[in-house]
Design an enzyme around this catalytic site. Structure first.
Site, short mmCIF file in Angstrom:
data_model
loop_
_atom_site.label_atom_id
_atom_site.label_comp_id
_atom_site.label_asym_id
_atom_site.label_seq_id
_atom_site.Cartn_x
_atom_site.Cartn_y
_atom_site.Cartn_z
N LYS A 22 -45.30 15.93 -25.14
CA LYS A 22 -46.16 17.16 -26.13
C LYS A 22 -45.27 18.13 -26.38
O LYS A 22 -44.87 18.68 -27.34
CB LYS A 22 -46.42 18.44 -25.01
N ARG A 92 -48.49 28.82 -28.66
CA ARG A 92 -47.26 29.58 -28.51
C ARG A 92 -46.77 28.70 -29.51
O ARG A 92 -45.74 29.13 -30.87
CB ARG A 92 -46.53 29.48 -27.42
N PRO A 122 -40.77 37.11 -26.70
CA PRO A 122 -39.86 37.40 -27.79
C PRO A 122 -39.83 36.09 -28.88
O PRO A 122 -39.09 35.24 -27.90
CB PRO A 122 -39.19 38.62 -27.32
N ILE A 123 -39.54 36.45 -29.82
CA ILE A 123 -38.91 35.79 -30.88
C ILE A 123 -37.23 36.19 -31.71
O ILE A 123 -36.92 35.86 -32.94
CB ILE A 123 -39.97 35.11 -32.46
N ASP A 124 -37.10 37.38 -30.72
CA ASP A 124 -35.52 38.22 -32.31
C ASP A 124 -34.79 36.66 -31.86
O ASP A 124 -34.08 36.79 -32.79
CB ASP A 124 -35.32 38.62 -30.98
N ILE A 327 -35.95 31.40 -16.61
CA ILE A 327 -36.03 31.45 -18.26
C ILE A 327 -37.15 32.11 -17.67
O ILE A 327 -37.29 33.30 -18.78
CB ILE A 327 -36.62 30.17 -18.59
N ARG A 397 -53.81 21.55 -21.95
CA ARG A 397 -53.15 21.98 -23.05
C ARG A 397 -51.76 20.97 -22.83
O ARG A 397 -51.00 20.78 -24.06
CB ARG A 397 -52.54 23.47 -22.86
C1 UD1 Z 1 -39.19 26.79 -23.14
C2 UD1 Z 1 -38.35 26.01 -22.50
C3 UD1 Z 1 -38.18 24.72 -22.83
C4 UD1 Z 1 -40.17 24.27 -22.59
C5 UD1 Z 1 -40.81 24.91 -23.13
C6 UD1 Z 1 -42.76 25.49 -23.26
C7 UD1 Z 1 -36.06 27.20 -21.75
C8 UD1 Z 1 -34.71 27.21 -22.01
N1 UD1 Z 1 -36.57 26.39 -22.48
O1 UD1 Z 1 -38.60 26.67 -24.34
O2 UD1 Z 1 -37.60 24.24 -21.59
O3 UD1 Z 1 -39.77 23.14 -22.81
O4 UD1 Z 1 -40.40 26.23 -22.61
O5 UD1 Z 1 -42.50 26.22 -21.56
O6 UD1 Z 1 -36.35 26.18 -20.27
N2 UD1 Z 1 -36.39 33.90 -25.73
C9 UD1 Z 1 -35.75 35.28 -26.26
N3 UD1 Z 1 -35.71 35.44 -27.60
C10 UD1 Z 1 -35.92 34.51 -28.82
C11 UD1 Z 1 -36.89 32.66 -28.29
C12 UD1 Z 1 -36.39 33.36 -26.31
O7 UD1 Z 1 -35.71 36.26 -25.50
O8 UD1 Z 1 -36.16 34.67 -29.62
C13 UD1 Z 1 -36.17 33.92 -24.21
C14 UD1 Z 1 -37.46 33.58 -23.50
O9 UD1 Z 1 -38.45 34.61 -23.75
C15 UD1 Z 1 -37.01 32.89 -22.77
C16 UD1 Z 1 -35.90 32.61 -22.66
O10 UD1 Z 1 -35.24 32.50 -23.96
O11 UD1 Z 1 -36.68 34.25 -21.74
C17 UD1 Z 1 -36.05 30.50 -23.13
O12 UD1 Z 1 -37.03 30.63 -24.16
P1 UD1 Z 1 -36.82 29.44 -25.33
O13 UD1 Z 1 -36.27 28.06 -25.29
O14 UD1 Z 1 -36.47 29.47 -26.38
O15 UD1 Z 1 -38.27 29.38 -24.99
P2 UD1 Z 1 -38.89 27.67 -25.54
O16 UD1 Z 1 -38.58 27.50 -26.98
O17 UD1 Z 1 -40.47 27.85 -25.18
#
Ligand code: UD1
Length: 425
Positions: A22, A92, A122-124, A327, A397
């Site tokens: 997925k 998401r 967040p997406i910062d 995470i 999902r």
């Molecule tokens: C995360 C997992 C990924 C998993 C996916 C689905 C990690 C590192 N990533 O990816 O393996 O497949 O969930 O469940 O384990 N963050 C920020 N700002 C940002 C982007 C992220 O603060 O702009 C923080 C998030 O809040 C979180 C961490 O970074 O605490 C991991 O984020 P990210 O890897 O981006 O999450 P996903 O891409 O959703």
């Protein structure tokens, strides 16, 4: 609402062929926008998140068709740079459309992404990185409006190896002039898979899976036919389910090295694990053992997407296990439900201390998110008596009919409909 009825204590045994991942298929489907050509993506699981992504692409003007597990996307008729707000809230992963839409159209308008409620998410990091490529980003009336006169390659250091941010930058940079270097990128196998798909379309990208990804942008892209990697989290979930039910299983079409951290922990818990090229065999011990303290980490560490399932597994182990979630800050909603089933878990900050119990008892519990829902199913398989897991749309999902997957191995698990008003089946 749909629920699972599980009769615990059944022995699980058999073989299972993993579906496409997925978390690889979703960004690849988003990336099909960039080429303006037809991409044929094989091995796509029938999951609600993937159907939603396909619906978003359709609404943006792409031609999308499914044949069994193959999705064909013709992105030449794309006629919109707005991500439909109603669908964006459902998944998401809609955030992955940012990079490709900017690459193709020079602009994108989107609202806040939805998805599992497992933290602030967040997406910062995505936005900071895209700005370095020359994207101008404004927030107006709850919408993000991004535009770039010309995308320019740049050095893009990430403050955290975010999977989503790494993928968005890769996809935008494919159409930027010059070279982009992503420094401290996520190294997850799904990032490597996105690189491989984009390369199959004619992009010049190297380094995914390592410390730096280099993208030479601006090359013309062409049609592609691509088969994404098997789902390591589906695999890990089945292994945990079989371990909890004291059974044995052969996972086929698996890439064992993608599950290394999971397999290490399963071995430590007393499971007999054997790896082959393309297959993993697991046989559970009579009684599982607690493992040394562990924490979720970016790949190659233990995946956050397996934390909930492992918490459920360790409820049935001999001894005490500590699992820290590094995470996401709100990913322990399954714990209260597991405790209802007789588990002994205490949460302190981001750490769950799980004291193994001699048996779990079936009862009625509710899934609050995708992997947390899977953990309740695992507990139900190991428990004495029957368990009802409500709200299984979360589970849908990420797993294509989990009842068929586990039922095929001998589990007694049935999907039922409950009317909301009466709470009756
Ligand atoms: C995360 C997992 C990924 C998993 C996916 C689905 C990690 C590192 N990533 O990816 O393996 O497949 O969930 O469940 O384990 N963050 C920020 N700002 C940002 C982007 C992220 O603060 O702009 C923080 C998030 O809040 C979180 C961490 O970074 O605490 C991991 O984020 P990210 O890897 O981006 O999450 P996903 O891409 O959703």
């Amino acid at each position: 609402m749909e629920s699972y009825h599980i009769t615990g204590g059944k022995y699980l045994e058999g073989e299972y062929r993993l579906r496409g991942a997925k978390n690889a298929v979703l960004p690849i489907l988003a990336a099909t926008i960039i080429s303006g050509r037809t991409s044929i993506i094989k091995n796509c699981p029938h999951l609600s998140d993937i159907r939603t992504m396909a619906a978003i692409l359709k609404e943006m003007g792409c031609g999308v068709s499914w044949t069994e597990s193959t999705v064909s996307v013709d992105s030449s008729p794309l006629n919109s740079f707005r991500i439909p707000q109603n669908l964006m809230k459902e998944i998401r992963s809609s955030v992955f459309l940012m990079g490709p839409t900017i690459a193709r159209c020079g602009q994108v308008i989107l609202s806040d992404p939805g998805g599992c409620a497992i933290g602030k998410r967040p997406i910062d990091i995505h936005l900071t990185a895209l700005r370095l490529l020359g994207v101008d980003i404004k927030e107006e009336e709850g919408l993000l409006k991004c535009s770039a006169k010309a995308l320019k390659g740049a050095a893009v250091p990430l403050s955290f190896p975010s999977v989503g941010a790494t993928e968005n930058v890769m996809m935008a940079a494919v159409m930027a002039q010059g070279e982009t270097r992503i420094i401290n990128p996520a190294r997850e196998p799904e990032v490597v898979d996105l690189q491989n798909y984009l390369v199959s379309c004619g992009a010049d990208i190297t380094g995914a899976g390592g410390k730096e990804i280099r993208i030479k942008g601006g090359l013309p892209l062409h049609e592609s036919e691509y088969k994404p990697i098997p789902d390591r989290i589906e695999g890990g979930t089945i292994l945990a389910a079989v371990a909890a039910a004291k059974g044995k299983v052969l996972l086929k079409e698996a890439i064992p090295e993608h599950l290394e951290a999971i397999l290490d922990r399963l071995s430590e818990s007393g499971c007999n694990v054997r790896k082959d090229s393309g297959a993993i065999y697991l046989e559970a011990p009579e009684r599982l053992l607690a493992v040394t303290p562990m924490e979720t980490q970016p790949y190659p560490g233990f995946p956050t997407d397996m934390q909930s399932q492992f918490v459920a597994l360790m409820c049935c182990a001999d001894g005490t296990t500590k699992i820290t979630e590094s995470i996401f800050e709100n990913r322990f909603k399954h714990v209260a439900e597991l405790n209802k089933m007789g588990a002994d878990i205490i949460i302190n900050g981001r750490t769950a201390t799980i004291k193994g119990v001699s048996r779990l008892r079936g009862c009625r519990v509710t899934a609050a998110d995708l992997r947390g829902g899977a953990s309740l199913v695992i507990a139900g398989l190991a428990a004495e008596g029957s368990t009802i897991v409500d709200n299984i749309s979360h589970i849908d999902r990420g797993y294509e009919r989990l009842e068929d997957i586990l039922g095929g191995l001998g589990a007694q698990i049935v999907r039922t409909k409950t009317t909301k008003e009466s709470g009756k089946q």
